[in-house]
Design a protein around this motif. Sequence first.
Motif, short mmCIF file in Angstrom:
data_model
loop_
_atom_site.label_atom_id
_atom_site.label_comp_id
_atom_site.label_asym_id
_atom_site.label_seq_id
_atom_site.Cartn_x
_atom_site.Cartn_y
_atom_site.Cartn_z
N CYS A 88 8.38 -4.64 -12.18
CA CYS A 88 9.25 -4.13 -13.26
C CYS A 88 8.83 -2.72 -13.66
O CYS A 88 9.68 -1.83 -13.86
CB CYS A 88 9.21 -5.06 -14.46
N SER A 89 7.53 -2.50 -13.78
CA SER A 89 7.00 -1.19 -14.14
C SER A 89 7.36 -0.15 -13.08
O SER A 89 7.79 0.96 -13.39
CB SER A 89 5.48 -1.29 -14.29
N TRP A 90 7.20 -0.52 -11.83
CA TRP A 90 7.45 0.42 -10.73
C TRP A 90 8.94 0.71 -10.56
O TRP A 90 9.31 1.80 -10.12
CB TRP A 90 6.87 -0.12 -9.43
N TYR A 91 9.80 -0.24 -10.88
CA TYR A 91 11.24 -0.05 -10.69
C TYR A 91 11.75 1.15 -11.48
O TYR A 91 12.62 1.88 -11.03
CB TYR A 91 12.00 -1.33 -11.09
N ARG A 92 11.18 1.35 -12.66
CA ARG A 92 11.59 2.49 -13.50
C ARG A 92 11.12 3.83 -12.91
O ARG A 92 11.67 4.87 -13.24
CB ARG A 92 11.03 2.33 -14.90
N ILE A 93 10.09 3.78 -12.07
CA ILE A 93 9.51 5.00 -11.52
C ILE A 93 10.09 5.32 -10.15
O ILE A 93 10.47 6.46 -9.86
CB ILE A 93 7.97 4.84 -11.41
N ASN A 94 10.15 4.30 -9.29
CA ASN A 94 10.61 4.51 -7.92
C ASN A 94 11.19 3.18 -7.41
O ASN A 94 10.45 2.24 -7.15
CB ASN A 94 9.43 4.96 -7.04
N GLY A 98 0.82 -1.21 0.00
CA GLY A 98 0.00 0.00 0.00
C GLY A 98 0.85 1.26 0.00
O GLY A 98 0.59 2.20 -0.76
N TYR A 99 1.88 1.28 0.85
CA TYR A 99 2.75 2.45 0.89
C TYR A 99 3.50 2.61 -0.44
O TYR A 99 3.64 3.73 -0.95
CB TYR A 99 3.74 2.37 2.06
N ALA A 100 3.93 1.51 -1.02
CA ALA A 100 4.62 1.56 -2.32
C ALA A 100 3.69 2.14 -3.38
O ALA A 100 4.12 2.94 -4.23
CB ALA A 100 5.09 0.16 -2.72
N SER A 101 2.41 1.78 -3.34
CA SER A 101 1.46 2.33 -4.33
C SER A 101 1.30 3.83 -4.15
O SER A 101 1.16 4.57 -5.13
CB SER A 101 0.10 1.62 -4.24
N LYS A 135 0.18 9.07 -17.07
CA LYS A 135 1.38 8.26 -16.84
C LYS A 135 1.14 7.16 -15.79
O LYS A 135 1.85 6.18 -15.74
CB LYS A 135 2.54 9.13 -16.37
N ALA A 136 0.12 7.37 -14.96
CA ALA A 136 -0.15 6.43 -13.86
C ALA A 136 -1.07 5.28 -14.26
O ALA A 136 -1.22 4.32 -13.51
CB ALA A 136 -0.77 7.19 -12.68
N ILE A 137 -1.68 5.36 -15.44
CA ILE A 137 -2.69 4.36 -15.83
C ILE A 137 -2.13 2.94 -15.79
O ILE A 137 -2.72 2.06 -15.16
CB ILE A 137 -3.30 4.69 -17.21
N ILE A 138 -1.00 2.71 -16.43
CA ILE A 138 -0.46 1.34 -16.47
C ILE A 138 0.10 0.92 -15.11
O ILE A 138 -0.30 -0.13 -14.60
CB ILE A 138 0.55 1.16 -17.62
N PRO A 139 0.98 1.69 -14.48
CA PRO A 139 1.53 1.23 -13.19
C PRO A 139 0.45 1.02 -12.12
O PRO A 139 0.47 0.02 -11.40
CB PRO A 139 2.49 2.35 -12.77
N LEU A 140 -0.50 1.95 -12.02
CA LEU A 140 -1.55 1.79 -11.01
C LEU A 140 -2.65 0.84 -11.48
O LEU A 140 -3.31 0.20 -10.65
CB LEU A 140 -2.12 3.15 -10.60
N GLY A 141 -2.82 0.70 -12.79
CA GLY A 141 -3.75 -0.31 -13.32
C GLY A 141 -3.27 -1.71 -13.00
O GLY A 141 -4.07 -2.58 -12.62
N LEU A 142 -1.97 -1.95 -13.14
CA LEU A 142 -1.39 -3.25 -12.76
C LEU A 142 -1.60 -3.50 -11.27
O LEU A 142 -1.93 -4.61 -10.85
CB LEU A 142 0.11 -3.29 -13.09
#
Length: 167
Positions: free
Chosen positions: A124-130, A61-64, A77-84
Amino acid sequence: QGRMWAYTAGFTVLPHVGGFLGWFINRKEIPLWYEKLKKPSWCPSRKIFPVAWTVLYTGMGYASYLIWNDLGGCSSKAIIPLGLYGAQLALNWAWPPLFFGARNLKMALVDILCLDSLVIGMTCSWYRINKVAALLLVPYLGWLAMATCLTIRIWKDNPEQKPGKSE
């Protein structure tokens, strides 16, 4: 400042909602049915599960929140990372009703295999962001690996009852 605290708390608590509901709805099935299933010797004690899920849901939850914040909220920009994230959370919450409620080991297995794929993709998606957000998912990935192996073993070792046979 106060609003950001509320967002942080909201994102951190959200995964717990479905986890709690899944436990609450299925809590009677655990002593009645789950305890009677054949399980491998390495199956964690029932007492470990609520502690593990509290830690995992809090980290997830905190990571999200970190991802949401870094991407400027609900932006394109958040559609795919938060959609996953949303999709994996739905599959995560669906597992207890499938496994305990419906006692459908095969569907629970399909669910967790799809969940594994989504969480790997999300990480993998989140690693590129944070990178911190992605690293917060590592314990979840480890637990899911164990839970997937456990689900496979329980499915294999407990053939489903054929219609017409008593339990």
